[in-house]
Design a protein around this motif. Sequence first.
Motif, PDB file in Angstrom:
ATOM      1  N   UNK A 127      42.591 -15.448 -18.859  1.00 13.41           N
ATOM      2  CA  UNK A 127      41.022 -16.663 -18.926  1.00 13.41           C
ATOM      3  C   UNK A 127      41.282 -17.545 -20.070  1.00 13.41           C
ATOM      4  N   UNK A 128      41.905 -16.715 -20.677  1.00 11.66           N
ATOM      5  CA  UNK A 128      41.778 -17.930 -22.323  1.00 11.66           C
ATOM      6  C   UNK A 128      42.663 -18.819 -22.809  1.00 11.66           C
ATOM      7  N   UNK A 129      43.978 -17.924 -21.252  1.00 10.41           N
ATOM      8  CA  UNK A 129      44.943 -19.413 -21.221  1.00 10.41           C
ATOM      9  C   UNK A 129      44.896 -20.670 -20.221  1.00 10.41           C
ATOM     10  N   UNK A 130      43.610 -20.922 -20.072  1.00 11.55           N
ATOM     11  CA  UNK A 130      43.887 -21.754 -18.724  1.00 11.55           C
ATOM     12  C   UNK A 130      43.891 -23.379 -19.603  1.00 11.55           C
ATOM     13  N   UNK A 131      43.324 -23.250 -20.584  1.00  8.97           N
ATOM     14  CA  UNK A 131      42.996 -24.454 -21.250  1.00  8.97           C
ATOM     15  C   UNK A 131      41.719 -25.540 -21.287  1.00  8.97           C
ATOM     16  N   UNK A 132      40.916 -24.823 -19.826  1.00  6.61           N
ATOM     17  CA  UNK A 132      39.801 -25.452 -19.840  1.00  6.61           C
ATOM     18  C   UNK A 132      38.483 -25.495 -20.283  1.00  6.61           C
ATOM     19  N   UNK A 133      38.213 -24.381 -21.728  1.00  3.02           N
ATOM     20  CA  UNK A 133      36.764 -23.834 -21.977  1.00  3.02           C
ATOM     21  C   UNK A 133      35.695 -23.779 -20.899  1.00  3.02           C
ATOM     22  N   UNK A 134      35.810 -23.991 -20.159  1.00  2.00           N
ATOM     23  CA  UNK A 134      34.316 -23.899 -19.850  1.00  2.00           C
ATOM     24  C   UNK A 134      33.560 -22.601 -20.475  1.00  2.00           C
TER      25      UNK A 134
END
Length: 473
Positions: free
Chosen positions: A90-97
Amino acid sequence: MDTSVGRRRVHRTIEYTELDSDYQHDVSMYKKSPGNEIALSVFEELALERLQLLRIMEEASNKGHRQYSEEWKKYIKEELAKQGLRKYLRLLGGYCSQTEQDVQARKADHVSHFILRLAYCRSGDLRRWFLTREMEWFKFRFLVQTQQGIMKFLQLNNLTYIPIPIDLKDKLRQDLFDSTPGVSERDFNSVDFYKVPFAEVLSLVKYRKVFVQKGYAYIPTSDLIVSIQTQFRASLSESLCVYNQRLPNLDDDRLNSLLSNLHHVHTGKTYVVDENREGVHPANLDSYSKEHFPLCMKTLFTNFRTAHHLKHGGRLQLLLFLKGIGLSYEDTMNFWRTEFTKNSNIDDSKFQKEYAYMVRHSFGKAGGMINYSPHSCIKIIMSSIGPGEHHGCPFKHWDANIMKQKLLGEYGLGTQSVNSIIELVNGGHYQIACSKFFEYTHNQPPSNMISHPNQFFTESLNLAKEKQEAKKN
């Protein structure tokens, strides 16, 4: 995670909570240590999961993938998915949601980082390995960030990087263009450049990938990570030295056992049986127990065959081990029923009511329908052993004199070999002691340090097959 507290032993399960405001971004500088206590089981789980993460990244490089290349990134993402480490994925999506799952993933990342600081601050070699892996993990997450994500990261961490004025950029245009790989003339106007001390980007200076003037380097946004990484490395390196000085304050035998042996913990094969694989016949269990079982399973198996009963911890440890070596569900149920009903206090009806459920549950045929894996060495070492129980790790839980008598008497090891094992046991090196036990009973060391009982069995059985083949030829 305060390592400066006085000497104490923790015997409570504490709810794992943190302020969500501390977890707004997927990339962390890990400046603030966790302030809450967590349950020992959660502590262990987080430590092992992060160790898996760091080993996956190491393996990606060992397989020849160029660091941060698309192949390198793809391999890591695929392995994280395969090994069920989706919180890191999840931490590799680059979205910081800001969903609950994202916040929980960041919490796990944050706490597990500090747990491994405790484990890897203990020597120069461990610190270097940990620093290298953590730098890779930090940069990987940073590289997938959007421009907005990068700006948010800088703001949250009070990192002041102000783009140089347009007039200065125009004045240095040719120098910047000539010295900055990857920036085309067409894209030059849309790229921001930052003025930083050249010592923060020595890797760029070394390979002449940056324009330097009067002690300052001018880097594009894409190279900000180099400067930030330098600060991250310096901060983490200093912190590891501080943690090493504070280690004497950590006085909990269970934590010390986990942390001091963590680098050697098994995080690989889980030994869940492939249903299409050739199984183990129950008739072979007695001979296998004598020739190929590790000491922990020899002890359990012998006690079970003698008393026709084991307490819960022993039943679970042995049952999952036998499942892992290939004993089918049907054969497992028949084996346990046959042994239990030899006990005068247990008939078939009582077996069905009190013991059969564990077999069904362990094979994922009852309860949560989970196909459970055999226990690893570290899980066994961390077990709590009560009166009349036979599970756990003999090298950890047996009295040294009893260990010595059994190794000399029952297993026929020489005095020098036994003393070598006892010395390792006294030093808390239980898995290395088990590896030595393998070496002394097989006349050669295992291919890798023993970190799983089923690994011991597999290596022992394969060695016996190789010797049989050699005799035929």
